[in-house]
Design a protein around this motif. Structure first.
Motif, PDB file in Angstrom:
ATOM      1  N   PHE A 122       0.834  -1.202   0.000  1.00  0.00           N
ATOM      2  CA  PHE A 122       0.000   0.000   0.000  1.00  0.00           C
ATOM      3  C   PHE A 122       0.872   1.257   0.000  1.00  0.00           C
ATOM      4  O   PHE A 122       0.526   2.267  -0.636  1.00  0.00           O
ATOM      5  N   ARG A 123       1.999   1.179   0.704  1.00  0.00           N
ATOM      6  CA  ARG A 123       2.896   2.331   0.748  1.00  0.00           C
ATOM      7  C   ARG A 123       3.436   2.642  -0.636  1.00  0.00           C
ATOM      8  O   ARG A 123       3.412   3.783  -1.088  1.00  0.00           O
ATOM      9  N   PHE A 124       3.873   1.607  -1.379  1.00  0.00           N
ATOM     10  CA  PHE A 124       4.431   1.826  -2.718  1.00  0.00           C
ATOM     11  C   PHE A 124       3.349   2.239  -3.724  1.00  0.00           C
ATOM     12  O   PHE A 124       3.602   3.040  -4.627  1.00  0.00           O
ATOM     13  N   GLU A 125       2.147   1.672  -3.559  1.00  0.00           N
ATOM     14  CA  GLU A 125       1.044   2.085  -4.442  1.00  0.00           C
ATOM     15  C   GLU A 125       0.736   3.573  -4.207  1.00  0.00           C
ATOM     16  O   GLU A 125       0.486   4.321  -5.148  1.00  0.00           O
ATOM     17  N   PHE A 126       0.775   3.978  -2.958  1.00  0.00           N
ATOM     18  CA  PHE A 126       0.519   5.387  -2.628  1.00  0.00           C
ATOM     19  C   PHE A 126       1.588   6.289  -3.240  1.00  0.00           C
ATOM     20  O   PHE A 126       1.278   7.309  -3.855  1.00  0.00           O
ATOM     21  N   TYR A 127       2.852   5.898  -3.078  1.00  0.00           N
ATOM     22  CA  TYR A 127       3.936   6.697  -3.646  1.00  0.00           C
ATOM     23  C   TYR A 127       3.800   6.789  -5.170  1.00  0.00           C
ATOM     24  O   TYR A 127       3.991   7.855  -5.762  1.00  0.00           O
ATOM     25  N   ALA A 128       3.488   5.647  -5.806  1.00  0.00           N
ATOM     26  CA  ALA A 128       3.323   5.649  -7.270  1.00  0.00           C
ATOM     27  C   ALA A 128       2.190   6.587  -7.669  1.00  0.00           C
ATOM     28  O   ALA A 128       2.287   7.322  -8.662  1.00  0.00           O
ATOM     29  N   GLY A 129       1.117   6.575  -6.883  1.00  0.00           N
ATOM     30  CA  GLY A 129      -0.013   7.455  -7.166  1.00  0.00           C
ATOM     31  C   GLY A 129       0.362   8.923  -7.041  1.00  0.00           C
ATOM     32  O   GLY A 129       0.001   9.755  -7.883  1.00  0.00           O
ATOM     33  N   ILE A 130       1.094   9.246  -6.005  1.00  0.00           N
ATOM     34  CA  ILE A 130       1.492  10.645  -5.790  1.00  0.00           C
ATOM     35  C   ILE A 130       2.433  11.116  -6.895  1.00  0.00           C
ATOM     36  O   ILE A 130       2.324  12.251  -7.385  1.00  0.00           O
ATOM     37  N   ILE A 131       3.354  10.242  -7.303  1.00  0.00           N
ATOM     38  CA  ILE A 131       4.267  10.606  -8.397  1.00  0.00           C
ATOM     39  C   ILE A 131       3.476  10.858  -9.672  1.00  0.00           C
ATOM     40  O   ILE A 131       3.688  11.860 -10.377  1.00  0.00           O
ATOM     41  N   ALA A 132       2.548   9.948  -9.982  1.00  0.00           N
ATOM     42  CA  ALA A 132       1.733  10.103 -11.192  1.00  0.00           C
ATOM     43  C   ALA A 132       0.899  11.379 -11.126  1.00  0.00           C
ATOM     44  O   ALA A 132       0.701  12.060 -12.141  1.00  0.00           O
ATOM     45  N   LEU A 133       0.404  11.710  -9.940  1.00  0.00           N
ATOM     46  CA  LEU A 133      -0.394  12.928  -9.780  1.00  0.00           C
ATOM     47  C   LEU A 133       0.455  14.165 -10.075  1.00  0.00           C
ATOM     48  O   LEU A 133       0.010  15.095 -10.759  1.00  0.00           O
ATOM     49  N   HIS A 134       1.675  14.166  -9.579  1.00  0.00           N
ATOM     50  CA  HIS A 134       2.569  15.291  -9.841  1.00  0.00           C
ATOM     51  C   HIS A 134       2.928  15.384 -11.319  1.00  0.00           C
ATOM     52  O   HIS A 134       2.983  16.479 -11.890  1.00  0.00           O
ATOM     53  N   VAL A 135       3.175  14.217 -11.942  1.00  0.00           N
ATOM     54  CA  VAL A 135       3.460  14.199 -13.380  1.00  0.00           C
ATOM     55  C   VAL A 135       2.270  14.781 -14.145  1.00  0.00           C
ATOM     56  O   VAL A 135       2.429  15.572 -15.075  1.00  0.00           O
ATOM     57  N   GLY A 136       1.075  14.365 -13.734  1.00  0.00           N
ATOM     58  CA  GLY A 136      -0.143  14.868 -14.380  1.00  0.00           C
ATOM     59  C   GLY A 136      -0.292  16.363 -14.235  1.00  0.00           C
ATOM     60  O   GLY A 136      -0.621  17.072 -15.190  1.00  0.00           O
ATOM     61  N   PHE A 137      -0.026  16.841 -13.048  1.00  0.00           N
ATOM     62  CA  PHE A 137      -0.133  18.284 -12.802  1.00  0.00           C
ATOM     63  C   PHE A 137       0.846  19.042 -13.699  1.00  0.00           C
ATOM     64  O   PHE A 137       0.496  20.073 -14.290  1.00  0.00           O
ATOM     65  N   TYR A 138       2.054  18.506 -13.797  1.00  0.00           N
ATOM     66  CA  TYR A 138       3.074  19.164 -14.626  1.00  0.00           C
ATOM     67  C   TYR A 138       2.639  19.247 -16.080  1.00  0.00           C
ATOM     68  O   TYR A 138       2.660  20.315 -16.700  1.00  0.00           O
ATOM     69  N   PHE A 139       2.195  18.118 -16.624  1.00  0.00           N
ATOM     70  CA  PHE A 139       1.845  18.103 -18.047  1.00  0.00           C
ATOM     71  C   PHE A 139       0.545  18.858 -18.327  1.00  0.00           C
ATOM     72  O   PHE A 139       0.365  19.398 -19.414  1.00  0.00           O
ATOM     73  N   ALA A 140      -0.354  18.915 -17.360  1.00  0.00           N
ATOM     74  CA  ALA A 140      -1.619  19.608 -17.586  1.00  0.00           C
ATOM     75  C   ALA A 140      -1.471  21.118 -17.482  1.00  0.00           C
ATOM     76  O   ALA A 140      -2.182  21.868 -18.156  1.00  0.00           O
ATOM     77  N   MET A 141      -0.548  21.543 -16.613  1.00  0.00           N
ATOM     78  CA  MET A 141      -0.460  22.972 -16.346  1.00  0.00           C
ATOM     79  C   MET A 141       0.648  23.681 -17.130  1.00  0.00           C
ATOM     80  O   MET A 141       0.575  24.884 -17.334  1.00  0.00           O
ATOM     81  N   PHE A 142       1.704  22.941 -17.536  1.00  0.00           N
ATOM     82  CA  PHE A 142       2.830  23.616 -18.164  1.00  0.00           C
ATOM     83  C   PHE A 142       3.065  23.147 -19.595  1.00  0.00           C
ATOM     84  O   PHE A 142       2.521  22.216 -20.052  1.00  0.00           O
TER      85      PHE A 142
END
Lengths: 144, 134
Positions: free
Chosen positions: A124-144
């Motif tokens: 669960f810890r690694f799934e959470f980290y993977a999710g947070i990384i993907a969320l940040h990647v998404g934010f980057y590509f959506a906003m910039f």
């Protein structure tokens, strides 16, 4: 460390493959990749948090139905966000579909990892980290 | 799998609809409007407001072609759009053509994950209620 990541590979690898497809075929529209990645990441993180606390003996009971419900809830939250916070020009149906597809792949990927017992807490810890990384990647590509 | 398929189809529909090819239109163009998005010039939104209250989002080529006050006319799935005396030959956008590939890959990925989910080890009691409708 890489052995620890192995359990989450069925979640992460298909999602990365699709992300690569977005980048390859729709690279000039990186907002599409952004919404997809954000939908995947936010849903995966939510699933990790929600299911980590479920008691061991009850974990497998109707797990697919519960993953489905939480995934649909995340899609609904995404729809609300698209209609409000991210409603810059209009509610973009394509952005909504892309982020919702990300959410679906997160739900399916999470389910694909589950066996007949509740996974270790590291999963669960690694799934959470993977999710947070993907969320940040998404934010980057959506906003910039 | 069902949800993924529906979303992929919807994604393709909304992208295709911006080419106007699937749409039937016979109305006067009241006004045109461009709404900038996060990446100006890349993901701007081009809107046509038609008589009768309908507003449709279109690709930039269509937006540039049509003129306010003109009668727009086309049949469903026709690739010709009449705007007054002018005719525009429509085509699916590059976005749609490439989205086809991405959605195909996404459905394939969802299918593989469904197979993995079905094959993963679960207790017989839980297995009966675990159908991946995602």
């Amino acid at each position: 460390m890489f052995a620890s990541l192995r359990p989450i590979l069925p979640t992460v690898l298909p999602a990365m493959f699709i992300g690569l497809a977005y980048l390859t075929f729709l690279g000039d529209r990186h907002d599409y990749l952004g919404h997809y990645s954000a939908g995947f990441g936010a849903t995966l993180a939510a699933l990790a948090i929600a299911f980590k606390e479920v008691p061991d003996q009850r974990f497998i009971e109707r797990v697919s139905a519960r993953v489905l419900m939480l995934t649909l809830a995340c899609i609904a939250v995404g729809a609300y966000a698209e209609a409000t916070v991210f409603n810059i020009a209009k509610f973009d149906e394509v952005d909504f579909c892309n982020q919702s597809l990300g959410a679906i792949l997160a739900g399916l990927g999470f389910l694909a990892n589950l066996g007949e017992r509740k996974p270790e807490s590291a999963f669960f810890r690694f799934e959470f980290y993977a999710g947070i990384i993907a969320l940040h990647v998404g934010f980057y590509f959506a906003m910039f | 799998m069902i949800c993924a398929s529906l979303l992929a189809i919807a994604n393709l529909w909304f992208t295709a609809a911006r080419s106007m090819i699937p749409l039937a239109v016979d109305a006067k163009l009241i006004s045109k409007e461009t709404r900038p998005e996060k990446h100006p010039g890349v993901d701007d939104v081009y809107l046509l407001k038609l008589a009768g209250g309908q507003t449709i989002q279109v690709d930039q080529a269509i937006y540039d072609f049509v003129a306010e006050g003109e009668q727009l006319k086309k049949g469903a799935w026709s690739n010709q759009l009449d705007s007054g005396s002018e005719t525009l030959r429509l085509q699916f956008s590059r976005d749609f053509q490439r989205m086809l590939w991405v959605m195909t890959a996404t459905i394939a990925a969802a299918l593989i994950l469904c197979v993995l989910t079905i094959r993963s080890d679960r207790s017989p009691m839980a297995r009966s209620s675990n159908a991946p409708s995602l």
